[in-house]
Design a protein around this motif. Structure first.
Motif, mmCIF file in Angstrom:
data_model
loop_
_atom_site.group_PDB
_atom_site.id
_atom_site.type_symbol
_atom_site.label_atom_id
_atom_site.label_comp_id
_atom_site.label_asym_id
_atom_site.label_seq_id
_atom_site.Cartn_x
_atom_site.Cartn_y
_atom_site.Cartn_z
ATOM 1 N N LEU A 124 9.723 -2.362 -4.976
ATOM 2 C CA LEU A 124 8.658 -2.417 -4.216
ATOM 3 C C LEU A 124 7.386 -1.708 -4.935
ATOM 4 O O LEU A 124 7.866 -0.365 -5.246
ATOM 5 N N LEU A 125 6.332 -2.166 -5.192
ATOM 6 C CA LEU A 125 5.292 -1.556 -5.873
ATOM 7 C C LEU A 125 4.199 -0.861 -4.620
ATOM 8 O O LEU A 125 4.001 -1.812 -3.654
ATOM 9 N N GLN A 126 3.746 0.033 -4.543
ATOM 10 C CA GLN A 126 2.816 0.907 -3.736
ATOM 11 C C GLN A 126 1.650 1.368 -4.164
ATOM 12 O O GLN A 126 1.113 2.250 -3.920
ATOM 13 N N PRO A 127 1.020 0.714 -5.150
ATOM 14 C CA PRO A 127 -0.161 1.226 -5.821
ATOM 15 C C PRO A 127 -1.344 1.137 -4.599
ATOM 16 O O PRO A 127 -1.593 0.164 -4.057
ATOM 17 N N LYS A 128 -2.418 2.199 -4.800
ATOM 18 C CA LYS A 128 -3.485 2.060 -3.890
ATOM 19 C C LYS A 128 -4.409 0.826 -4.236
ATOM 20 O O LYS A 128 -4.800 0.210 -3.496
ATOM 21 N N LYS A 129 -4.618 0.306 -5.626
ATOM 22 C CA LYS A 129 -5.199 -0.785 -5.971
ATOM 23 C C LYS A 129 -4.303 -1.582 -7.060
ATOM 24 O O LYS A 129 -4.245 -0.687 -8.246
ATOM 25 N N LEU A 130 -3.869 -2.609 -6.928
ATOM 26 C CA LEU A 130 -2.800 -3.429 -7.539
ATOM 27 C C LEU A 130 -3.824 -3.729 -8.940
ATOM 28 O O LEU A 130 -4.663 -4.412 -8.808
ATOM 29 N N TRP A 182 -6.150 -16.711 13.215
ATOM 30 C CA TRP A 182 -6.269 -15.388 13.035
ATOM 31 C C TRP A 182 -6.420 -14.966 11.514
ATOM 32 O O TRP A 182 -5.407 -14.111 11.240
ATOM 33 N N ARG A 183 -7.319 -15.354 10.715
ATOM 34 C CA ARG A 183 -7.308 -15.252 9.229
ATOM 35 C C ARG A 183 -7.851 -13.760 9.180
ATOM 36 O O ARG A 183 -8.637 -13.347 9.994
ATOM 37 N N GLY A 184 -7.280 -12.938 8.269
ATOM 38 C CA GLY A 184 -7.930 -11.683 7.909
ATOM 39 C C GLY A 184 -7.096 -10.517 8.541
ATOM 40 O O GLY A 184 -5.815 -10.563 8.871
ATOM 41 N N ALA A 185 -7.689 -9.317 8.701
ATOM 42 C CA ALA A 185 -7.267 -8.103 9.152
ATOM 43 C C ALA A 185 -6.615 -8.272 10.712
ATOM 44 O O ALA A 185 -7.405 -8.972 11.374
ATOM 45 N N ALA A 186 -5.791 -7.500 11.172
ATOM 46 C CA ALA A 186 -5.382 -7.108 12.394
ATOM 47 C C ALA A 186 -5.208 -8.448 13.240
ATOM 48 O O ALA A 186 -5.496 -8.640 14.485
ATOM 49 N N PRO A 187 -4.250 -9.422 12.715
ATOM 50 C CA PRO A 187 -4.014 -10.726 13.456
ATOM 51 C C PRO A 187 -3.002 -10.598 14.629
ATOM 52 O O PRO A 187 -3.353 -11.257 15.652
ATOM 53 N N VAL A 188 -2.359 -9.612 14.444
ATOM 54 C CA VAL A 188 -1.275 -9.393 16.027
ATOM 55 C C VAL A 188 -2.358 -9.041 16.988
ATOM 56 O O VAL A 188 -2.023 -9.607 18.172
ATOM 57 N N GLN A 189 -2.990 -7.879 16.967
ATOM 58 C CA GLN A 189 -3.818 -7.219 17.875
ATOM 59 C C GLN A 189 -4.864 -8.348 18.387
ATOM 60 O O GLN A 189 -5.118 -8.408 19.544
ATOM 61 N N ARG A 190 -5.334 -8.899 17.393
ATOM 62 C CA ARG A 190 -6.394 -10.210 17.917
ATOM 63 C C ARG A 190 -5.966 -11.241 18.758
ATOM 64 O O ARG A 190 -6.711 -11.564 19.608
ATOM 65 N N GLN A 208 0.866 -1.310 0.066
ATOM 66 C CA GLN A 208 0.044 0.006 -0.133
ATOM 67 C C GLN A 208 0.962 1.210 0.126
ATOM 68 O O GLN A 208 2.018 1.155 0.407
ATOM 69 N N PRO A 209 0.357 2.308 -0.508
ATOM 70 C CA PRO A 209 1.062 3.462 -0.484
ATOM 71 C C PRO A 209 1.476 4.154 1.124
ATOM 72 O O PRO A 209 0.650 3.550 1.914
ATOM 73 N N ASP A 210 2.575 4.623 1.148
ATOM 74 C CA ASP A 210 3.013 5.479 2.585
ATOM 75 C C ASP A 210 1.704 6.266 3.025
ATOM 76 O O ASP A 210 1.092 6.751 2.211
ATOM 77 N N LYS A 211 1.711 6.089 4.277
ATOM 78 C CA LYS A 211 0.413 6.588 4.911
ATOM 79 C C LYS A 211 0.963 8.252 5.382
ATOM 80 O O LYS A 211 2.059 8.294 5.662
ATOM 81 N N VAL A 265 3.366 -10.407 -1.566
ATOM 82 C CA VAL A 265 2.791 -9.537 -0.659
ATOM 83 C C VAL A 265 3.032 -9.427 1.017
ATOM 84 O O VAL A 265 3.190 -10.740 1.226
ATOM 85 N N VAL A 266 3.360 -8.532 1.537
ATOM 86 C CA VAL A 266 3.163 -8.522 3.010
ATOM 87 C C VAL A 266 2.456 -7.257 3.423
ATOM 88 O O VAL A 266 2.625 -6.299 2.986
ATOM 89 N N ALA A 267 1.572 -7.700 4.261
ATOM 90 C CA ALA A 267 0.767 -6.545 4.840
ATOM 91 C C ALA A 267 0.050 -5.697 3.956
ATOM 92 O O ALA A 267 -0.025 -4.437 3.970
ATOM 93 N N TYR A 268 -0.321 -6.375 2.813
ATOM 94 C CA TYR A 268 -0.944 -5.423 1.690
ATOM 95 C C TYR A 268 -2.265 -4.879 2.110
ATOM 96 O O TYR A 268 -2.826 -3.946 1.692
ATOM 97 N N GLY A 269 -3.123 -5.998 2.729
ATOM 98 C CA GLY A 269 -4.437 -5.463 3.186
ATOM 99 C C GLY A 269 -5.616 -5.278 2.030
ATOM 100 O O GLY A 269 -6.623 -4.665 2.297
ATOM 101 N N GLN A 270 -5.430 -5.871 0.804
ATOM 102 C CA GLN A 270 -6.471 -5.937 0.053
ATOM 103 C C GLN A 270 -6.339 -7.352 -0.676
ATOM 104 O O GLN A 270 -5.286 -8.130 -0.718
ATOM 105 N N ILE A 271 -7.545 -7.629 -1.329
ATOM 106 C CA ILE A 271 -7.619 -8.743 -1.919
ATOM 107 C C ILE A 271 -7.408 -8.751 -3.227
ATOM 108 O O ILE A 271 -7.751 -7.720 -4.080
ATOM 109 N N LEU A 272 -6.256 -9.631 -3.808
ATOM 110 C CA LEU A 272 -5.908 -9.181 -5.203
ATOM 111 C C LEU A 272 -6.888 -10.193 -6.119
ATOM 112 O O LEU A 272 -7.636 -11.214 -5.949
ATOM 113 N N SER A 273 -7.165 -9.292 -7.386
ATOM 114 C CA SER A 273 -8.040 -9.855 -8.455
ATOM 115 C C SER A 273 -7.409 -11.133 -8.940
ATOM 116 O O SER A 273 -6.628 -11.707 -8.901
ATOM 117 N N VAL A 274 -8.428 -11.999 -9.524
ATOM 118 C CA VAL A 274 -8.180 -13.185 -10.247
ATOM 119 C C VAL A 274 -7.265 -12.972 -11.275
ATOM 120 O O VAL A 274 -6.158 -13.800 -11.578
#
Length: 159
Positions: free
Chosen positions: A28-34, A79-87, A1-4, A49-58
């Protein structure tokens, strides 16, 4: 993802994945939507991908010769999905870990390639694995030729 954007001054904050990629000399690519159009000019066989946070298209999943893998910050499938460390911390888990997995069309449902567990200390508010605990996959090519070491994830249509 792009820098925040940072809190004060809204200057972009470079994330740890980007820093690690720079140190290792990796692209490293950082597009908003790949999109596939982001990839057509690159010469690669495997997408990681590492910590990408989006589902990749087919289309993205089918593009690399050897597919796509995800480095997931938990011991799947718990802990499938988002925020696995916190969960995992909020649930009081005593251990967590890193899972390297194939990416398929589901949410963290691809085959598991490697897992490494490590303890969560009682006073931890976040978990950073020691570098020596990160799993390694010795032979990527065997993974994409029906290697028996690939463990199917529950709900995966691939297996």
């Amino acid at each position: 993802q792009p820098d925040k954007a940072g809190k004060r001054g809204k200057q972009p904050v470079i994330g740890p994945v980007k820093k690690a990629a720079a140190v290792a000399g990796l692209s490293l690519l950082q597009p908003k939507k790949l999109a596939v159009t982001d990839l057509i000019y690159l010469d690669f066989d495997l997408l990681v991908v590492v910590a990408y946070g989006q589902i990749l298209s087919v289309d993205i999943l089918k593009y690399p010769k050897f597919g796509c893998i995800n480095v997931h910050a938990s011991l799947l499938p718990r802990w499938r999905g988002a925020a696995p460390v916190q969960r995992s911390i909020l649930a009081g888990d005593k251990t967590t870990g890193i899972t390297i997995m194939e990416i398929d069309e589901g949410l963290d449902t691809g085959g598991i390639l490697a897992v490494e567990a490590f303890p969560i200390e009682p006073d931890e508010q976040t978990v950073v694995p020691p570098l020596q605990n990160c799993p390694e996959i010795p032979n990527f090519r065997s993974v994409w030729t029906s290697d028996p070491g690939v463990v199917p994830e529950s709900g995966s249509e691939r297996f």
